[in-house]
Design a protein around this motif. Structure first.
Motif, PDB file in Angstrom:
ATOM      1  N   UNK A 108     -68.520  -9.099  32.993  1.00 19.98           N
ATOM      2  CA  UNK A 108     -67.347  -8.984  33.871  1.00 19.98           C
ATOM      3  C   UNK A 108     -67.648  -9.314  35.274  1.00 19.98           C
ATOM      4  N   UNK A 109     -66.636 -10.093  35.566  1.00 19.38           N
ATOM      5  CA  UNK A 109     -66.713 -10.931  36.811  1.00 19.38           C
ATOM      6  C   UNK A 109     -66.064  -9.950  38.019  1.00 19.38           C
ATOM      7  N   UNK A 110     -66.924 -10.067  38.947  1.00 19.26           N
ATOM      8  CA  UNK A 110     -66.490  -9.258  40.285  1.00 19.26           C
ATOM      9  C   UNK A 110     -65.119  -9.744  40.662  1.00 19.26           C
ATOM     10  N   UNK A 111     -64.241  -9.090  41.332  1.00 19.45           N
ATOM     11  CA  UNK A 111     -62.836  -9.216  41.712  1.00 19.45           C
ATOM     12  C   UNK A 111     -62.971 -10.285  42.899  1.00 19.45           C
ATOM     13  N   UNK A 141     -60.627 -18.579  41.768  1.00 16.93           N
ATOM     14  CA  UNK A 141     -59.310 -19.075  41.658  1.00 16.93           C
ATOM     15  C   UNK A 141     -58.838 -20.023  42.773  1.00 16.93           C
ATOM     16  N   UNK A 142     -59.150 -19.628  43.974  1.00 15.91           N
ATOM     17  CA  UNK A 142     -58.468 -20.159  45.161  1.00 15.91           C
ATOM     18  C   UNK A 142     -59.325 -21.624  44.998  1.00 15.91           C
ATOM     19  N   UNK A 143     -60.733 -21.579  45.096  1.00 17.57           N
ATOM     20  CA  UNK A 143     -61.265 -23.132  44.927  1.00 17.57           C
ATOM     21  C   UNK A 143     -61.204 -23.893  44.066  1.00 17.57           C
ATOM     22  N   UNK A 144     -60.964 -23.407  42.660  1.00 15.90           N
ATOM     23  CA  UNK A 144     -60.881 -24.226  41.289  1.00 15.90           C
ATOM     24  C   UNK A 144     -59.445 -24.306  40.827  1.00 15.90           C
ATOM     25  N   UNK A 193     -45.364 -21.034  34.953  1.00 10.70           N
ATOM     26  CA  UNK A 193     -46.943 -21.103  35.846  1.00 10.70           C
ATOM     27  C   UNK A 193     -47.513 -19.829  36.247  1.00 10.70           C
ATOM     28  N   UNK A 194     -46.720 -19.012  36.817  1.00  7.98           N
ATOM     29  CA  UNK A 194     -47.216 -17.732  37.130  1.00  7.98           C
ATOM     30  C   UNK A 194     -47.881 -17.049  35.763  1.00  7.98           C
ATOM     31  N   UNK A 195     -47.194 -17.115  34.770  1.00  6.63           N
ATOM     32  CA  UNK A 195     -47.696 -16.552  33.420  1.00  6.63           C
ATOM     33  C   UNK A 195     -48.951 -17.169  33.006  1.00  6.63           C
ATOM     34  N   UNK A 196     -49.023 -18.495  33.319  1.00  6.94           N
ATOM     35  CA  UNK A 196     -50.507 -19.144  32.885  1.00  6.94           C
ATOM     36  C   UNK A 196     -51.386 -18.788  33.919  1.00  6.94           C
ATOM     37  N   UNK A 197     -51.167 -18.558  35.282  1.00 11.48           N
ATOM     38  CA  UNK A 197     -52.068 -17.953  36.019  1.00 11.48           C
ATOM     39  C   UNK A 197     -52.745 -16.585  35.628  1.00 11.48           C
ATOM     40  N   UNK A 211     -56.619 -15.812  34.845  1.00  8.67           N
ATOM     41  CA  UNK A 211     -57.349 -14.910  35.325  1.00  8.67           C
ATOM     42  C   UNK A 211     -57.814 -13.773  34.484  1.00  8.67           C
ATOM     43  N   UNK A 212     -57.312 -13.183  33.493  1.00  5.74           N
ATOM     44  CA  UNK A 212     -57.598 -12.758  32.451  1.00  5.74           C
ATOM     45  C   UNK A 212     -58.544 -12.996  31.646  1.00  5.74           C
TER      46      UNK A 212
END
Length: 192
Positions: free
Chosen positions: A1-4, A11-14, A40-44, A48-49
């Motif tokens: 599990x990745x830290x928040x 997410x911001x960088x890539x 686009x928001x759904x894809x984001x 993230x999930x």
């Protein structure tokens, strides 16, 4: 599990630098322009999930794979008809000649295509060419601008004017391009 925090930085960088290209990808592959931001928001959200489990090695490929799959799933769901709409299907089969519907649909589609062609033919030459390059050939703003040797802003302006005129034509209007008229300073009582 990745830290928040790590997920946020990744997410911001890539992912966020891909936003413009991702929006263009969605526009090219989805028929309803008003849905682009929501898709686009759904894809984001899906990105993230998935990335919460492990950050992908190639963010770009991952984002576009998620986008493609989401658009496919969204299109499949859009075609699903609620069961209530077909509850009495046997009665419909008894009472209706489906061959008639197919012929009517074909005639209607042919008529709309003819009307669209008439509307496109009414457009000024440059506007017509931009509409055909983007809406028929699927070129992006940049590709159409390069093909025609004009600025991207010119392409966007021609698309906006041309599509308004085409919608007007399809709705039974004149189908003419309406440009804003600007008065000169002297028309407003202002002296130079």
């Amino acid at each position: 599990m990745i830290d928040d925090d790590d997920l946020h930085v990744w997410f911001v960088r890539e992912v966020l630098p891909l936003e413009r290209a991702l929006s263009s990808y969605i526009r090219r592959n989805w028929r309803v322009p008003e849905d682009v931001l929501e898709l686009r928001q759904d894809i984001y959200e899906h990105v993230l999930i998935g990335a919460r489990r492990a950050l992908p090695a190639n963010a770009r490929a991952y984002v576009y794979t998620v986008a493609r799959n989401h658009l496919i799933n969204h299109a499949k769901r859009a075609r699903i008809v609620p069961i209530e709409a077909i509850a009495d299907l046997d009665a419909v089969h008894r009472d209706v000649d489906f061959g008639m519907f197919e012929a009517e649909r074909a005639l209607s589609a042919r008529d709309e295509l003819r009307r669209a062609k008439e509307g496109i033919d009414k457009l000024p030459p440059k506007c017509r060419e931009v509409i055909l390059l983007q809406k028929v050939d699927g070129l992006t703003d940049r590709e159409a601008a390069e093909s025609l040797g004009v600025s991207i802003e010119t392409v966007r302006r021609q698309i906006k004017l041309g599509m308004k005129a085409l919608f007007d034509h399809m709705a039974g209007g004149s189908g003419r391009i309406v440009r804003k008229s600007y008065r000169r300073n002297s028309d407003h009582g202002v002296r130079p």
